[in-house]
Scaffold this active site. Structure first.
Site, mmCIF file in Angstrom:
data_model
loop_
_atom_site.group_PDB
_atom_site.id
_atom_site.type_symbol
_atom_site.label_atom_id
_atom_site.label_comp_id
_atom_site.label_asym_id
_atom_site.label_seq_id
_atom_site.Cartn_x
_atom_site.Cartn_y
_atom_site.Cartn_z
ATOM 1 N N ASP A 29 -11.937 53.851 8.598
ATOM 2 C CA ASP A 29 -11.463 53.876 7.196
ATOM 3 C C ASP A 29 -12.464 53.229 6.234
ATOM 4 O O ASP A 29 -12.837 53.824 5.229
ATOM 5 C CB ASP A 29 -10.062 53.244 7.069
ATOM 6 C CG ASP A 29 -9.966 51.815 7.604
ATOM 7 O OD1 ASP A 29 -10.891 51.365 8.314
ATOM 8 O OD2 ASP A 29 -8.956 51.151 7.303
ATOM 9 N N GLY A 112 3.822 42.237 11.942
ATOM 10 C CA GLY A 112 2.554 41.782 12.504
ATOM 11 C C GLY A 112 2.220 42.396 13.855
ATOM 12 O O GLY A 112 1.350 41.893 14.565
ATOM 13 N N ALA A 113 2.892 43.498 14.215
ATOM 14 C CA ALA A 113 2.614 44.150 15.504
ATOM 15 C C ALA A 113 1.696 45.354 15.324
ATOM 16 O O ALA A 113 1.532 46.157 16.228
ATOM 17 C CB ALA A 113 3.918 44.569 16.178
ATOM 18 N N GLY A 114 1.123 45.487 14.141
ATOM 19 C CA GLY A 114 0.205 46.598 13.901
ATOM 20 C C GLY A 114 0.898 47.896 13.536
ATOM 21 O O GLY A 114 0.276 48.954 13.516
ATOM 22 N N LEU A 115 2.188 47.824 13.211
ATOM 23 C CA LEU A 115 2.909 49.046 12.837
ATOM 24 C C LEU A 115 3.089 49.128 11.320
ATOM 25 O O LEU A 115 3.788 49.986 10.815
ATOM 26 C CB LEU A 115 4.269 49.109 13.555
ATOM 27 C CG LEU A 115 4.159 49.071 15.090
ATOM 28 C CD1 LEU A 115 5.540 49.184 15.728
ATOM 29 C CD2 LEU A 115 3.250 50.178 15.609
ATOM 30 N N SER A 117 4.337 46.911 8.820
ATOM 31 C CA SER A 117 5.541 46.528 8.089
ATOM 32 C C SER A 117 5.198 46.142 6.659
ATOM 33 O O SER A 117 6.021 46.311 5.751
ATOM 34 C CB SER A 117 6.236 45.368 8.802
ATOM 35 O OG SER A 117 5.470 44.185 8.725
ATOM 36 N N SER A 118 3.990 45.644 6.437
ATOM 37 C CA SER A 118 3.628 45.217 5.077
ATOM 38 C C SER A 118 3.597 46.416 4.125
ATOM 39 O O SER A 118 4.160 46.366 3.038
ATOM 40 C CB SER A 118 2.287 44.481 5.075
ATOM 41 O OG SER A 118 1.239 45.289 5.554
ATOM 42 N N ASP A 162 -2.478 52.726 5.393
ATOM 43 C CA ASP A 162 -1.089 52.376 5.673
ATOM 44 C C ASP A 162 -0.146 52.862 4.578
ATOM 45 O O ASP A 162 0.914 53.427 4.850
ATOM 46 C CB ASP A 162 -0.946 50.859 5.833
ATOM 47 C CG ASP A 162 -1.779 50.329 6.985
ATOM 48 O OD1 ASP A 162 -2.323 51.143 7.752
ATOM 49 O OD2 ASP A 162 -1.891 49.092 7.102
HETATM 50 P P1 ADP Z 1 1.944 44.510 9.834
HETATM 51 O O1 ADP Z 1 1.764 45.213 8.532
HETATM 52 O O2 ADP Z 1 1.069 45.060 10.903
HETATM 53 O O3 ADP Z 1 3.367 44.432 10.283
HETATM 54 P P2 ADP Z 1 1.017 42.315 8.256
HETATM 55 O O4 ADP Z 1 0.543 40.953 8.594
HETATM 56 O O5 ADP Z 1 0.124 43.192 7.469
HETATM 57 O O6 ADP Z 1 1.454 43.007 9.626
HETATM 58 O O7 ADP Z 1 2.367 42.213 7.437
HETATM 59 C C1 ADP Z 1 3.437 41.425 7.908
HETATM 60 C C2 ADP Z 1 3.996 40.619 6.750
HETATM 61 O O8 ADP Z 1 4.752 41.487 5.867
HETATM 62 C C3 ADP Z 1 4.994 39.577 7.195
HETATM 63 O O9 ADP Z 1 4.329 38.386 7.556
HETATM 64 C C4 ADP Z 1 5.847 39.404 5.949
HETATM 65 O O10 ADP Z 1 5.197 38.571 5.003
HETATM 66 C C5 ADP Z 1 5.870 40.804 5.358
HETATM 67 N N1 ADP Z 1 7.085 41.528 5.794
HETATM 68 C C6 ADP Z 1 7.133 42.660 6.528
HETATM 69 N N2 ADP Z 1 8.417 43.045 6.747
HETATM 70 C C7 ADP Z 1 9.207 42.138 6.117
HETATM 71 C C8 ADP Z 1 10.624 41.971 5.981
HETATM 72 N N3 ADP Z 1 11.487 42.821 6.541
HETATM 73 N N4 ADP Z 1 11.054 40.912 5.278
HETATM 74 C C9 ADP Z 1 10.191 40.038 4.727
HETATM 75 N N5 ADP Z 1 8.859 40.151 4.833
HETATM 76 C C10 ADP Z 1 8.349 41.173 5.512
HETATM 77 MG MG MG Z 2 -0.011 45.255 7.349
#
Ligand code: ADP
Ligand code: MG
Length: 369
Positions: A29, A112-115, A117-118, A162
Protein backbone atom coordinates in the site's frame (compact mmCIF):
# COMPACT_ATOMS: atom_id res chain seq x y z
CA UNK A 1 -27.46 -1.67 27.88
CA UNK A 2 -29.03 0.06 24.88
CA UNK A 3 -29.22 3.61 23.57
CA UNK A 4 -32.22 4.44 25.75
CA UNK A 5 -30.41 3.28 28.91
CA UNK A 6 -27.40 5.43 28.02
CA UNK A 7 -29.04 8.62 26.87
CA UNK A 8 -32.65 8.51 28.10
CA UNK A 9 -34.20 8.93 24.65
CA UNK A 10 -34.71 6.98 21.44
CA UNK A 11 -32.03 6.74 18.73
CA UNK A 12 -32.69 8.02 15.21
CA UNK A 13 -30.98 5.08 13.52
CA UNK A 14 -28.12 2.63 13.51
CA UNK A 15 -25.28 2.04 11.07
CA UNK A 16 -22.83 -0.80 10.69
CA UNK A 17 -19.35 -0.92 9.17
CA UNK A 18 -17.35 -4.14 8.81
CA UNK A 19 -13.78 -5.08 9.59
CA UNK A 20 -11.68 -6.54 6.80
CA UNK A 21 -9.04 -9.07 5.88
CA UNK A 22 -6.58 -8.38 3.11
CA UNK A 23 -6.46 -11.47 0.91
CA UNK A 24 -3.13 -10.57 -0.69
CA UNK A 25 -0.80 -7.59 -1.26
CA UNK A 26 1.11 -6.87 1.96
CA UNK A 27 3.34 -3.81 2.45
CA UNK A 28 2.34 -2.83 -1.07
CA UNK A 29 0.00 0.00 0.00
CA UNK A 30 2.63 2.59 0.95
CA UNK A 31 4.59 1.64 -2.16
CA UNK A 32 1.66 2.96 -4.24
CA UNK A 33 0.78 -0.61 -5.20
CA UNK A 34 -2.24 -2.90 -5.04
CA UNK A 35 -4.19 -4.65 -2.27
CA UNK A 36 -7.15 -7.02 -2.34
CA UNK A 37 -9.17 -6.82 0.90
CA UNK A 38 -12.67 -8.09 1.55
CA UNK A 39 -15.17 -7.08 4.25
CA UNK A 40 -15.97 -9.42 7.13
CA UNK A 41 -19.36 -10.24 8.60
CA UNK A 42 -17.99 -8.88 11.90
CA UNK A 43 -18.03 -5.14 12.41
CA UNK A 44 -18.89 -2.07 14.47
CA UNK A 45 -22.47 -0.87 14.92
CA UNK A 46 -23.19 2.73 15.84
CA UNK A 47 -26.58 3.79 17.18
CA UNK A 48 -27.05 7.53 17.24
CA UNK A 49 -29.26 10.61 17.49
CA UNK A 50 -28.55 14.26 16.73
CA UNK A 51 -27.83 16.87 19.41
CA UNK A 52 -28.47 20.51 18.64
CA UNK A 53 -25.59 21.86 20.78
CA UNK A 54 -22.75 20.48 18.63
CA UNK A 55 -21.55 18.18 21.42
CA UNK A 56 -20.49 14.58 20.73
CA UNK A 57 -21.49 12.17 23.47
CA UNK A 58 -19.68 8.85 23.14
CA UNK A 59 -20.20 5.47 24.78
CA UNK A 60 -18.88 2.06 23.78
CA UNK A 61 -20.18 -1.26 25.08
CA UNK A 62 -16.55 -2.42 24.88
CA UNK A 63 -15.31 0.30 27.23
CA UNK A 64 -16.43 1.57 30.66
CA UNK A 65 -15.88 5.30 30.09
CA UNK A 66 -18.42 7.83 28.83
CA UNK A 67 -17.07 10.87 27.00
CA UNK A 68 -18.28 14.30 25.96
CA UNK A 69 -16.38 16.15 23.28
CA UNK A 70 -17.33 19.77 22.79
CA UNK A 71 -14.70 20.97 20.33
CA UNK A 72 -12.72 18.17 18.69
CA UNK A 73 -9.17 19.25 17.92
CA UNK A 74 -6.16 16.94 17.34
CA UNK A 75 -4.32 16.22 20.59
CA UNK A 76 -7.28 17.07 22.82
CA UNK A 77 -9.05 13.73 22.65
CA UNK A 78 -7.17 10.55 23.53
CA UNK A 79 -7.98 6.84 23.62
CA UNK A 80 -10.77 5.21 21.67
CA UNK A 81 -12.91 8.37 21.59
CA UNK A 82 -10.34 9.93 19.23
CA UNK A 83 -11.40 7.57 16.42
CA UNK A 84 -15.00 8.83 16.63
CA UNK A 85 -14.30 12.49 17.44
CA UNK A 86 -11.65 12.51 14.70
CA UNK A 87 -14.27 11.64 12.12
CA UNK A 88 -16.47 14.60 13.14
CA UNK A 89 -13.37 16.82 13.01
CA UNK A 90 -12.31 15.51 9.57
CA UNK A 91 -15.83 15.88 8.15
CA UNK A 92 -15.98 19.49 9.34
CA UNK A 93 -12.47 20.15 7.95
CA UNK A 94 -13.63 18.80 4.59
CA UNK A 95 -16.45 21.36 4.64
CA UNK A 96 -19.29 19.09 5.73
CA UNK A 97 -21.32 20.76 8.41
CA UNK A 98 -22.12 17.88 10.76
CA UNK A 99 -23.43 18.84 14.18
CA UNK A 100 -23.41 17.05 17.50
CA UNK A 101 -24.67 13.57 18.28
CA UNK A 102 -25.18 11.03 21.03
CA UNK A 103 -23.43 7.88 19.90
CA UNK A 104 -23.44 4.33 21.24
CA UNK A 105 -20.85 1.92 19.82
CA UNK A 106 -21.02 -1.86 19.83
CA UNK A 107 -18.76 -4.34 18.07
CA UNK A 108 -18.18 -8.04 17.48
CA UNK A 109 -14.67 -7.44 16.09
CA UNK A 110 -11.63 -8.19 18.21
CA UNK A 111 -9.58 -5.00 18.72
CA UNK A 112 -5.96 -4.90 17.65
CA UNK A 113 -6.09 -8.33 15.98
CA UNK A 114 -5.40 -6.93 12.53
CA UNK A 115 -9.03 -7.06 11.41
CA UNK A 116 -9.30 -3.27 11.38
CA UNK A 117 -11.70 -2.47 14.17
CA UNK A 118 -10.38 1.10 14.08
CA UNK A 119 -11.50 1.74 10.50
CA UNK A 120 -14.82 -0.02 11.15
CA UNK A 121 -15.41 2.36 14.06
CA UNK A 122 -14.47 5.41 11.97
CA UNK A 123 -16.60 4.37 9.01
CA UNK A 124 -19.68 3.55 11.10
CA UNK A 125 -19.45 6.96 12.81
CA UNK A 126 -18.85 8.70 9.46
CA UNK A 127 -21.90 7.11 7.89
CA UNK A 128 -24.04 7.87 10.95
CA UNK A 129 -23.06 11.56 11.07
CA UNK A 130 -23.57 12.02 7.32
CA UNK A 131 -26.97 10.33 7.35
CA UNK A 132 -28.17 12.14 10.48
CA UNK A 133 -27.32 15.50 8.94
CA UNK A 134 -28.54 14.64 5.43
CA UNK A 135 -25.09 15.02 3.90
CA UNK A 136 -24.14 12.94 0.86
CA UNK A 137 -20.46 12.20 0.52
CA UNK A 138 -19.18 9.85 -2.22
CA UNK A 139 -17.76 6.79 -0.51
CA UNK A 140 -14.19 7.07 -1.82
CA UNK A 141 -14.11 10.59 -0.38
CA UNK A 142 -15.62 9.39 2.89
CA UNK A 143 -12.82 6.79 3.06
CA UNK A 144 -10.24 9.58 2.75
CA UNK A 145 -12.01 11.58 5.46
CA UNK A 146 -11.97 8.57 7.82
CA UNK A 147 -8.30 7.96 6.98
CA UNK A 148 -7.56 11.60 7.77
CA UNK A 149 -9.22 11.13 11.16
CA UNK A 150 -6.85 8.24 11.92
CA UNK A 151 -3.74 9.94 10.46
CA UNK A 152 -4.12 13.47 11.77
CA UNK A 153 -6.42 13.15 14.78
CA UNK A 154 -5.53 9.76 16.27
CA UNK A 155 -1.95 10.08 15.00
CA UNK A 156 -1.68 6.69 13.27
CA UNK A 157 -0.08 6.87 9.80
CA UNK A 158 -2.23 4.16 8.15
CA UNK A 159 -2.89 3.91 4.41
CA UNK A 160 -6.27 4.06 2.68
CA UNK A 161 -6.96 0.30 2.51
CA UNK A 162 -8.91 -0.27 5.73
CA UNK A 163 -11.38 2.57 5.30
CA UNK A 164 -11.84 1.79 1.59
CA UNK A 165 -12.54 -1.87 2.36
CA UNK A 166 -15.05 -1.02 5.07
CA UNK A 167 -16.95 1.46 2.89
CA UNK A 168 -16.61 0.04 -0.64
CA UNK A 169 -16.67 -3.76 -0.33
CA UNK A 170 -19.71 -5.73 -1.44
CA UNK A 171 -20.96 -9.15 -0.39
CA UNK A 172 -19.22 -12.06 -2.12
CA UNK A 173 -16.47 -9.85 -3.51
CA UNK A 174 -12.97 -8.67 -2.77
CA UNK A 175 -11.94 -5.11 -3.59
CA UNK A 176 -8.99 -4.54 -5.91
CA UNK A 177 -7.63 -1.21 -4.73
CA UNK A 178 -4.98 0.81 -6.49
CA UNK A 179 -3.36 2.64 -3.60
CA UNK A 180 -1.90 5.30 -5.91
CA UNK A 181 -5.03 6.45 -7.73
CA UNK A 182 -7.55 5.33 -5.11
CA UNK A 183 -9.50 3.62 -7.91
CA UNK A 184 -11.07 0.29 -7.06
CA UNK A 185 -12.88 -2.62 -8.70
CA UNK A 186 -15.06 -5.42 -7.37
CA UNK A 187 -13.63 -8.92 -7.87
CA UNK A 188 -15.87 -11.97 -7.30
CA UNK A 189 -14.76 -14.10 -4.35
CA UNK A 190 -16.99 -17.16 -4.45
CA UNK A 191 -15.97 -19.50 -1.65
CA UNK A 192 -18.27 -22.39 -2.52
CA UNK A 193 -16.62 -25.52 -1.09
CA UNK A 194 -13.84 -23.49 0.52
CA UNK A 195 -13.43 -21.43 3.61
CA UNK A 196 -11.08 -18.62 4.52
CA UNK A 197 -9.96 -19.26 8.03
CA UNK A 198 -8.48 -16.41 10.06
CA UNK A 199 -6.07 -17.74 12.67
CA UNK A 200 -5.33 -15.24 15.44
CA UNK A 201 -1.82 -16.30 16.49
CA UNK A 202 -2.25 -14.42 19.82
CA UNK A 203 1.31 -13.17 19.47
CA UNK A 204 2.49 -9.57 19.51
CA UNK A 205 6.23 -9.03 19.27
CA UNK A 206 8.18 -5.94 20.20
CA UNK A 207 9.26 -4.91 16.73
CA UNK A 208 5.79 -3.77 15.63
CA UNK A 209 6.29 0.01 15.42
CA UNK A 210 10.03 0.22 14.76
CA UNK A 211 9.90 -2.66 12.28
CA UNK A 212 7.15 -1.02 10.27
CA UNK A 213 8.92 2.34 10.13
CA UNK A 214 12.19 0.67 9.10
CA UNK A 215 10.47 -1.25 6.28
CA UNK A 216 8.82 1.92 4.99
CA UNK A 217 12.13 3.77 5.08
CA UNK A 218 13.92 0.94 3.24
CA UNK A 219 11.28 0.93 0.49
CA UNK A 220 11.57 4.70 0.06
CA UNK A 221 15.35 4.45 -0.07
CA UNK A 222 15.22 1.68 -2.68
CA UNK A 223 12.82 3.69 -4.83
CA UNK A 224 15.07 6.74 -4.54
CA UNK A 225 18.16 4.73 -5.58
CA UNK A 226 16.25 3.22 -8.49
CA UNK A 227 15.02 6.63 -9.61
CA UNK A 228 11.31 5.77 -9.47
CA UNK A 229 8.55 7.57 -7.53
CA UNK A 230 7.66 4.34 -5.68
CA UNK A 231 8.50 0.63 -5.87
CA UNK A 232 5.22 0.12 -7.71
CA UNK A 233 6.94 1.70 -10.70
CA UNK A 234 9.70 -0.93 -10.97
CA UNK A 235 9.16 -2.50 -14.38
CA UNK A 236 12.18 -4.76 -14.71
CA UNK A 237 12.70 -6.52 -11.40
CA UNK A 238 15.91 -8.32 -12.42
CA UNK A 239 17.50 -5.05 -13.55
CA UNK A 240 16.37 -3.34 -10.34
CA UNK A 241 17.91 -6.08 -8.21
CA UNK A 242 21.18 -5.78 -10.14
CA UNK A 243 21.18 -2.04 -9.63
CA UNK A 244 20.86 -2.24 -5.84
CA UNK A 245 24.06 -2.96 -3.90
CA UNK A 246 22.53 -3.40 -0.46
CA UNK A 247 21.22 -6.97 -0.03
CA UNK A 248 18.58 -5.77 2.43
CA UNK A 249 17.16 -3.26 -0.05
CA UNK A 250 17.24 -5.98 -2.72
CA UNK A 251 15.16 -8.28 -0.55
CA UNK A 252 12.66 -5.55 0.34
CA UNK A 253 12.27 -4.58 -3.31
CA UNK A 254 11.84 -8.18 -4.41
CA UNK A 255 8.99 -8.68 -1.95
CA UNK A 256 7.09 -5.52 -2.85
CA UNK A 257 7.35 -6.01 -6.61
CA UNK A 258 6.46 -9.72 -6.56
CA UNK A 259 3.57 -9.19 -4.12
CA UNK A 260 2.10 -6.57 -6.46
CA UNK A 261 2.32 -9.19 -9.21
CA UNK A 262 0.67 -11.76 -6.94
CA UNK A 263 -2.27 -9.41 -6.41
CA UNK A 264 -2.77 -9.18 -10.16
CA UNK A 265 -2.41 -12.95 -10.53
CA UNK A 266 -4.97 -13.52 -7.76
CA UNK A 267 -7.43 -11.17 -9.45
CA UNK A 268 -7.03 -13.11 -12.69
CA UNK A 269 -7.71 -16.40 -10.93
CA UNK A 270 -10.72 -15.05 -9.03
CA UNK A 271 -12.23 -13.62 -12.22
CA UNK A 272 -11.76 -17.04 -13.84
CA UNK A 273 -13.52 -18.69 -10.91
CA UNK A 274 -10.32 -20.58 -9.96
CA UNK A 275 -10.47 -19.59 -6.30
CA UNK A 276 -8.63 -22.63 -4.93
CA UNK A 277 -5.61 -21.75 -7.10
CA UNK A 278 -5.18 -18.54 -5.12
CA UNK A 279 -3.89 -20.73 -2.27
CA UNK A 280 -0.48 -21.17 -3.90
CA UNK A 281 -0.16 -17.39 -4.20
CA UNK A 282 -0.97 -16.97 -0.50
CA UNK A 283 1.82 -19.35 0.47
CA UNK A 284 4.25 -17.71 -1.95
CA UNK A 285 3.36 -14.36 -0.41
CA UNK A 286 4.02 -15.73 3.07
CA UNK A 287 7.45 -17.05 2.10
CA UNK A 288 8.28 -13.69 0.58
CA UNK A 289 7.13 -11.86 3.72
CA UNK A 290 9.16 -14.27 5.84
CA UNK A 291 12.39 -14.42 3.83
CA UNK A 292 12.53 -11.22 1.76
CA UNK A 293 10.61 -8.70 3.82
CA UNK A 294 11.45 -10.36 7.14
CA UNK A 295 8.28 -9.40 9.02
CA UNK A 296 6.95 -12.84 9.89
CA UNK A 297 6.97 -14.30 13.40
CA UNK A 298 7.34 -17.89 14.66
CA UNK A 299 3.65 -18.41 15.52
CA UNK A 300 2.69 -17.31 11.99
CA UNK A 301 5.24 -19.59 10.32
CA UNK A 302 4.01 -22.58 12.32
CA UNK A 303 0.35 -21.76 11.57
CA UNK A 304 1.08 -21.56 7.83
CA UNK A 305 3.12 -24.78 7.79
CA UNK A 306 0.61 -26.76 9.82
CA UNK A 307 -2.38 -25.45 7.89
CA UNK A 308 -0.83 -26.44 4.58
CA UNK A 309 0.23 -29.82 5.95
CA UNK A 310 -3.35 -30.44 7.10
CA UNK A 311 -4.79 -29.71 3.67
CA UNK A 312 -5.10 -25.93 3.28
CA UNK A 313 -4.62 -24.80 -0.33
CA UNK A 314 -2.36 -22.06 0.99
CA UNK A 315 -1.88 -19.64 3.86
CA UNK A 316 -0.07 -16.45 4.78
CA UNK A 317 0.43 -13.92 7.54
CA UNK A 318 -1.72 -10.79 7.24
CA UNK A 319 -1.04 -7.25 8.37
CA UNK A 320 2.17 -5.39 9.02
CA UNK A 321 3.92 -8.30 10.72
CA UNK A 322 5.57 -9.30 14.02
CA UNK A 323 2.20 -10.42 15.37
CA UNK A 324 -1.48 -10.70 14.51
CA UNK A 325 -3.25 -13.18 12.26
CA UNK A 326 -2.77 -15.71 9.48
CA UNK A 327 -5.36 -16.53 6.80
CA UNK A 328 -5.67 -19.99 5.31
CA UNK A 329 -7.68 -21.00 2.26
CA UNK A 330 -9.12 -24.37 3.20
CA UNK A 331 -11.37 -26.90 1.44
CA UNK A 332 -14.51 -27.00 3.59
CA UNK A 333 -14.01 -30.67 4.44
CA UNK A 334 -10.50 -29.95 5.76
CA UNK A 335 -11.42 -27.01 7.98
CA UNK A 336 -11.76 -29.10 11.15
CA UNK A 337 -8.46 -30.85 10.50
CA UNK A 338 -6.63 -27.56 9.93
CA UNK A 339 -7.95 -26.09 13.18
CA UNK A 340 -6.93 -29.21 15.07
CA UNK A 341 -3.45 -29.36 13.52
CA UNK A 342 -2.64 -25.73 14.32
CA UNK A 343 -4.06 -26.05 17.85
CA UNK A 344 -1.95 -29.13 18.57
CA UNK A 345 1.22 -27.57 17.13
CA UNK A 346 0.77 -24.53 19.40
CA UNK A 347 0.12 -26.68 22.46
CA UNK A 348 3.24 -28.74 21.72
CA UNK A 349 5.30 -25.56 21.85
CA UNK A 350 3.64 -24.27 25.01
CA UNK A 351 2.06 -21.31 23.12
CA UNK A 352 -1.29 -19.74 23.92
CA UNK A 353 -4.08 -21.47 21.99
CA UNK A 354 -4.83 -19.82 18.61
CA UNK A 355 -8.31 -18.44 17.90
CA UNK A 356 -10.18 -19.13 14.67
CA UNK A 357 -12.70 -17.03 12.78
CA UNK A 358 -14.38 -17.93 9.51
CA UNK A 359 -13.96 -14.97 7.16
CA UNK A 360 -17.04 -14.58 4.95
CA UNK A 361 -16.85 -11.88 2.22
CA UNK A 362 -19.62 -9.53 3.33
CA UNK A 363 -21.28 -6.20 2.59
CA UNK A 364 -19.60 -2.86 3.21
CA UNK A 365 -20.89 -0.19 5.59
CA UNK A 366 -24.65 0.40 5.55
CA UNK A 367 -27.59 1.74 7.51
CA UNK A 368 -29.22 -0.96 9.60
CA UNK A 369 -32.34 0.81 10.85
P1 ADP B 1 -7.26 -2.91 14.60
O1 ADP B 1 -7.76 -1.81 13.72
O2 ADP B 1 -6.41 -3.88 13.87
O3 ADP B 1 -8.35 -3.60 15.36
P2 ADP B 1 -6.04 -0.69 15.92
O4 ADP B 1 -5.00 -0.58 16.96
O5 ADP B 1 -5.83 0.02 14.64
O6 ADP B 1 -6.30 -2.24 15.69
O7 ADP B 1 -7.42 -0.16 16.50
C1 ADP B 1 -7.91 -0.63 17.74
C2 ADP B 1 -8.41 0.56 18.55
O8 ADP B 1 -9.66 1.03 17.99
C3 ADP B 1 -8.74 0.19 19.97
O9 ADP B 1 -7.59 0.27 20.78
C4 ADP B 1 -9.77 1.24 20.34
O10 ADP B 1 -9.15 2.47 20.66
C5 ADP B 1 -10.52 1.46 19.03
N1 ADP B 1 -11.74 0.62 18.98
C6 ADP B 1 -12.01 -0.36 18.10
N2 ADP B 1 -13.23 -0.92 18.36
C7 ADP B 1 -13.74 -0.26 19.43
C8 ADP B 1 -14.95 -0.38 20.18
N3 ADP B 1 -15.88 -1.29 19.89
N4 ADP B 1 -15.11 0.46 21.22
C9 ADP B 1 -14.17 1.37 21.54
N5 ADP B 1 -13.02 1.51 20.86
C10 ADP B 1 -12.78 0.72 19.82
MG1 MG C 1 -6.56 -0.34 12.74
Amino acid sequence: MDFRDCYGRDPEGSWRAPGRVNLIGEHTDYNDGFVLPFALAQGVTVTAARRDDGVLELRSLQSPDALRVTDPEPGRVTGWAAYAAGVAWALRKAGYDVGGASILIDSDLPQGAGLSSSAALECAVALALCDLYGIEVPRPELARIAQRAENDFVGMPCGIMDQSASLLCTEGHALLLDCRSGLSAQVPLDLTGLSLLVIDTRAQHELVDGGYAARRAACEEAARLLGVPALRDVEDLAAALRALDDPVLRRRTQHVVTDDHRVQAAVGLLRAGAVAEVGALLTASHLSLRDQFEVSWPEADVAVEEAVRAGARGARMVGGGFGGSVIALVPADRAEGVRAAVTVAYADRGWEAPRFTDAVPSAGAHRVS
